[in-house]
Design a protein around this motif. Sequence first.
Motif, PDB file in Angstrom:
ATOM      1  N   LYS A   8       4.158   0.455  64.037  1.00  0.00           N
ATOM      2  CA  LYS A   8       5.346   1.275  63.827  1.00  0.00           C
ATOM      3  C   LYS A   8       6.583   0.399  63.882  1.00  0.00           C
ATOM      4  O   LYS A   8       6.762  -0.393  64.804  1.00  0.00           O
ATOM      5  N   ASN A   9       7.435   0.521  62.874  1.00  0.00           N
ATOM      6  CA  ASN A   9       8.684  -0.214  62.827  1.00  0.00           C
ATOM      7  C   ASN A   9       9.697   0.475  63.742  1.00  0.00           C
ATOM      8  O   ASN A   9      10.049   1.642  63.535  1.00  0.00           O
ATOM      9  N   HIS A  11      12.754   0.067  64.049  1.00  0.00           N
ATOM     10  CA  HIS A  11      14.059   0.316  63.439  1.00  0.00           C
ATOM     11  C   HIS A  11      14.027   1.537  62.528  1.00  0.00           C
ATOM     12  O   HIS A  11      14.920   2.379  62.562  1.00  0.00           O
ATOM     13  N   THR A  12      12.966   1.639  61.700  1.00  0.00           N
ATOM     14  CA  THR A  12      12.891   2.744  60.731  1.00  0.00           C
ATOM     15  C   THR A  12      11.987   3.887  61.201  1.00  0.00           C
ATOM     16  O   THR A  12      11.991   4.962  60.594  1.00  0.00           O
ATOM     17  N   ASN A  13      11.167   3.635  62.245  1.00  0.00           N
ATOM     18  CA  ASN A  13      10.181   4.600  62.748  1.00  0.00           C
ATOM     19  C   ASN A  13       9.082   4.902  61.729  1.00  0.00           C
ATOM     20  O   ASN A  13       8.357   5.883  61.859  1.00  0.00           O
ATOM     21  N   LEU A  14       8.940   4.045  60.729  1.00  0.00           N
ATOM     22  CA  LEU A  14       7.882   4.207  59.732  1.00  0.00           C
ATOM     23  C   LEU A  14       6.726   3.269  60.045  1.00  0.00           C
ATOM     24  O   LEU A  14       6.905   2.199  60.637  1.00  0.00           O
ATOM     25  N   GLN A  16       3.996   0.514  59.126  1.00  0.00           N
ATOM     26  CA  GLN A  16       4.036  -0.595  58.184  1.00  0.00           C
ATOM     27  C   GLN A  16       2.875  -1.536  58.481  1.00  0.00           C
ATOM     28  O   GLN A  16       2.306  -1.535  59.579  1.00  0.00           O
ATOM     29  N   PRO A  53      16.260  -4.318  52.070  1.00  0.00           N
ATOM     30  CA  PRO A  53      17.205  -3.339  52.635  1.00  0.00           C
ATOM     31  C   PRO A  53      18.372  -4.010  53.353  1.00  0.00           C
ATOM     32  O   PRO A  53      18.254  -5.124  53.868  1.00  0.00           O
ATOM     33  N   ASN A  55      20.689  -4.721  56.445  1.00  0.00           N
ATOM     34  CA  ASN A  55      20.341  -4.832  57.871  1.00  0.00           C
ATOM     35  C   ASN A  55      21.567  -5.341  58.623  1.00  0.00           C
ATOM     36  O   ASN A  55      21.555  -6.396  59.231  1.00  0.00           O
ATOM     37  N   TYR A 252      16.498 -11.991  54.674  1.00  0.00           N
ATOM     38  CA  TYR A 252      15.401 -11.062  54.949  1.00  0.00           C
ATOM     39  C   TYR A 252      14.126 -11.829  55.303  1.00  0.00           C
ATOM     40  O   TYR A 252      13.433 -11.498  56.272  1.00  0.00           O
ATOM     41  N   ASN A 256      12.606 -11.381  58.996  1.00  0.00           N
ATOM     42  CA  ASN A 256      11.431 -10.506  59.043  1.00  0.00           C
ATOM     43  C   ASN A 256      10.111 -11.262  59.077  1.00  0.00           C
ATOM     44  O   ASN A 256       9.180 -10.833  59.756  1.00  0.00           O
TER      45      ASN A 256
END
Length: 466
Positions: A8-9, A11-14, A16, A53, A55, A252, A256
């Motif tokens: 789970k990311n 930052h985005t709560n998605l 990945q 994206p 950031n 990025y 990342n």
Amino acid sequence: MENRRVTKNAHTNLLQLEEHLYTLVDVEKPNVFRNLFPYDEIPKIAFNDRIVPHNFPENIWITDTTFRDGQQSRTPYSTEQIVTLYDYLHKLGGPKGIIRASEFFLYSKKDRDAVYKCLERGYEFPEVTAWIRASKKDFELVKELGLKETGILVSCSDFHIFYKMKMTRRQAMEHYLSVVRECLETGVAARCHLEDITRSDIHGFVIPFCLELMKLSKEYNLPVKIRCCDTMGYGVNYPGAVIPRSVQGIIYGITNHAGVPSEWMEWHGHNDFYKAVSNSTTAWLYGACGVNCSLFGIGERTGNTPLEAMVFEYAQLKGTLDGMDTTVITELAEYYEKEIGYRVPSRTPFVGRNFNVTRAGIHADGLLKNEEIYNIFDTEKFLNRPAVVAVSNTSGLAGIAHWINTHFKLKDQNAVDKSHPVVALVKEWVDAEYESGRITVITDDELLDIIRQACEETATTMFGEN
């Protein structure tokens, strides 16, 4: 792909997939991206439409290279000049220290004396940092001076690795890591200057190298900062442009894929293709907390990112100056001209003599009616530089009076109006110039000469004189 974990990311709560682990690609022949950089043609800007994206970090700041890169392109500053400029930078940065650090050479006694005197000021910001050769002796010098951080040159393009250093990528990486380790062993934080990053193999060298640097940081519990150096000004900020020219792609990738914190990321741009400011702003937007600048952009070849430009970029992005004293920018320009002997080009934004001077007659008429029509912001408030109207055949008595008042900084009871006899004589001379066929505006020097003559004729004390 199947072995990569789903996480789970934060930052985005998605959900990945776990990032791919990048390893060094130790090529036999240098990859100089000849398809993008054909030396006998203009460099190419190519696109693959891979969008990363925004950031934007919560806190961003400026760092200064006036005494390092700035000194590489001009007559060296004296110790006294360096200390004075450092004082100005401290005042400009404000109570929050938006100008976070300044780097110094340590080679000469003059440079070391300047470091000692700046340290004696006791300012928290800008922090005094070093830029040294990669040698144990120089690391010890940094420690002796009590500095907590130093820059180290780690060139990262195959142009430099193969042609300048005569090494392979693996040899270069091992050499760099040993040098950084020596630095960390002295208890000094390392700031790695990744020279020529916009012609480097980002996935095959830069990211694997940064991964190893983060391991060293963890081992020694000291920061290892990454300065992305756009040495030749090849960086572009267009969405979907390919790396290594894509600024956002570089930022990025390093944040990342190599796990470098934004707080340790910094962009250092050059202006060869007029992109230093926009590229620096882009680095902020996509995850670098720091942008490295020099006063008035003075630096190698076309220069660095102008520090004063990024002060106003900061304010536009954050919606606040956060306490920065922008009037210092004008004081700095005056100091450079009067004490250092350097004249900023007249049309340079924010600091040039004519940056807020309106010359076209119809524009001048609008400015006189409402300053906001042709002035970017309240330049008198932020820069102690009121908007000025250049004198032409359309200026009239009011325009000439306005020029005299702004040029000589006459206000209230000291200001002249259009009925002043000097204004009338200047108007007669201006009219005669244009009646004889002149089509260009009157220059400042011409106006000063005719004003001086008019003052003598009317027995008026020359404005600005006691």
